[in-house]
Design an enzyme around this catalytic site. Structure first.
Site, PDB file in Angstrom:
ATOM      1  N   LYS A   1     -95.996 -12.953   0.976  1.00 26.36           N
ATOM      2  CA  LYS A   1     -97.075 -12.617   0.073  1.00 26.36           C
ATOM      3  C   LYS A   1     -96.882 -13.247  -1.315  1.00 26.36           C
ATOM      4  CE  LYS A   1     -97.537  -7.930   1.977  1.00 26.36           C
ATOM      5  NZ  LYS A   1     -97.413  -6.475   1.596  1.00 26.36           N
TER       6      LYS A   1
ATOM      7  N   GLU B   1     -94.417 -22.118  -3.092  1.00 25.29           N
ATOM      8  CA  GLU B   1     -93.581 -20.911  -3.032  1.00 25.29           C
ATOM      9  C   GLU B   1     -93.450 -20.292  -4.421  1.00 25.29           C
ATOM     10  OE1 GLU B   1     -92.392 -18.587  -1.631  1.00 25.29           O
ATOM     11  OE2 GLU B   1     -91.006 -18.970   0.004  1.00 25.29           O
ATOM     12  N   ASP B   2     -93.323 -18.984  -4.467  1.00 24.70           N
ATOM     13  CA  ASP B   2     -93.139 -18.335  -5.765  1.00 24.70           C
ATOM     14  C   ASP B   2     -91.700 -18.467  -6.261  1.00 24.70           C
ATOM     15  OD1 ASP B   2     -92.496 -16.729  -3.580  1.00 24.70           O
ATOM     16  OD2 ASP B   2     -92.681 -14.868  -4.695  1.00 24.70           O
ATOM     17  N   ILE B   3     -90.726 -18.318  -5.339  1.00 25.21           N
ATOM     18  CA  ILE B   3     -89.326 -18.312  -5.803  1.00 25.21           C
ATOM     19  C   ILE B   3     -88.371 -18.797  -4.719  1.00 25.21           C
ATOM     20  CG2 ILE B   3     -88.969 -15.876  -5.143  1.00 25.21           C
ATOM     21  CD1 ILE B   3     -87.236 -15.619  -7.740  1.00 25.21           C
TER      22      ILE B   3
ATOM     23  N   ASP C   1     -84.480 -18.189  -3.834  1.00 22.27           N
ATOM     24  CA  ASP C   1     -83.307 -17.371  -4.139  1.00 22.27           C
ATOM     25  C   ASP C   1     -82.119 -18.000  -3.405  1.00 22.27           C
ATOM     26  OD1 ASP C   1     -81.489 -15.403  -4.605  1.00 22.27           O
ATOM     27  OD2 ASP C   1     -82.645 -13.762  -3.808  1.00 22.27           O
TER      28      ASP C   1
ATOM     29  N   GLY D   1     -82.617 -19.903  -0.745  1.00 18.81           N
ATOM     30  CA  GLY D   1     -83.157 -21.154  -0.209  1.00 18.81           C
ATOM     31  C   GLY D   1     -83.456 -21.073   1.285  1.00 18.81           C
TER      32      GLY D   1
ATOM     33  N   THR E   1     -85.611 -19.289   3.108  1.00 13.58           N
ATOM     34  CA  THR E   1     -87.023 -19.290   3.509  1.00 13.58           C
ATOM     35  C   THR E   1     -87.600 -20.698   3.460  1.00 13.58           C
ATOM     36  OG1 THR E   1     -87.218 -17.087   2.548  1.00 13.58           O
ATOM     37  CG2 THR E   1     -89.281 -18.231   3.050  1.00 13.58           C
TER      38      THR E   1
ATOM     39  N   LYS F   1     -86.803 -20.886  -9.716  1.00 13.51           N
ATOM     40  CA  LYS F   1     -85.580 -21.175  -8.965  1.00 13.51           C
ATOM     41  C   LYS F   1     -84.456 -20.418  -9.641  1.00 13.51           C
ATOM     42  CE  LYS F   1     -82.778 -25.243  -7.788  1.00 13.51           C
ATOM     43  NZ  LYS F   1     -81.455 -24.799  -8.234  1.00 13.51           N
TER      44      LYS F   1
ATOM     45  N   ASP G   1     -92.431  -9.084  -6.107  1.00 17.96           N
ATOM     46  CA  ASP G   1     -92.427  -7.623  -5.990  1.00 17.96           C
ATOM     47  C   ASP G   1     -91.038  -7.006  -5.999  1.00 17.96           C
ATOM     48  OD1 ASP G   1     -91.657  -8.625  -3.341  1.00 17.96           O
ATOM     49  OD2 ASP G   1     -91.887  -6.553  -2.701  1.00 17.96           O
TER      50      ASP G   1
END
Ligand code: PRP
Length: 186
Positions: A49, A105-107, A109, A111, A113, A136, A164
């Site tokens: 999401k 992508e939002d972030i 962490d 890597g 995903t 990042k 979130d």
């Protein structure tokens, strides 16, 4: 509880203001529009999401023909307990063969995903595949290419602008650091 009280209880500080984010999103959109100015069309793939707000803003600032689609991946165990394992939740509607694709992508962490998705999408033989990541974390990560990056941030839990904690705080217009005691032990 009122939103103000919830924020006061959970948020340590604002890391990136709404203005800072919007300015950077515009810069990224300009860069992408320039790089693909010769392309007939590009396909932006948002990873749900977390990326839904970033993709909504980014795509509206891109001034070349493009379409959007979505995928959803879920990681098992986040934070300190993250195993790096991911699960496929939602796939694209159309094949991407011969298309110019940008993963949004939002972030990043660990890597995990993005690495997993990159491999899957690469195997579908797009004409090109690039990645656009808003945040990042400064920590050891799996080796995965980032073509467009918004910001490097400290290795803390961040919420807002799509991100979130327990599925809350996604709609904050800024990005904030969560108090450590809230997420410790998760
Ligand atoms: C978050 C984020 C990335 C991923 C990054 O997704 O949106 O997709 O974690 O972490 P990694 O680099 O360690 O793999 P999450 O699994 O929390 O799902 P969500 O986007 O639905 O919040």
């Amino acid at each position: 509880m009122k939103l103000q009280e919830i924020l006061q209880k959970n948020i340590k500080r604002v890391l990136l203001t709404e203005d800072e984010i919007q300015r950077r999103v515009k810069e990224l959109a300009d860069e992408i529009s320039r790089d693909y100015s010769q392309a007939e069309k590009i396909l932006m793939i948002g990873i749900l999401k977390g990326a839904f707000i970033f993709l909504a803003d980014l795509s509206r600032q891109i001034n070349i023909p493009h379409s959007v689609d979505f995928m959803a991946i879920s990681s098992y165990g986040k934070g300190a307990t993250s195993t790096g394992a991911v699960r496929f939740v939602l796939d694209l509607r159309e094949p991407i063969e011969n298309q110019q694709v940008v993963i949004v992508e939002d972030i990043i962490d660990t890597g995990a995903t993005l690495k997993y998705l990159y491999k899957i999408l690469q195997s579908r033989q797009p004409a090109s595949l690039r990645t656009c990541v808003l945040l990042k974390k400064q920590r050891q990560q799996l080796d995965v290419p980032i073509d467009y990056l918004g910001f490097e941030i400290p290795n803390v839990w961040v919420v807002g602008y799509g991100l979130d904690y327990a599925d809350t705080f996604r709609t904050l217009p800024y990005i904030a650091e969560l108090k450590q005691e809230i997420y410790q032990g998760t």
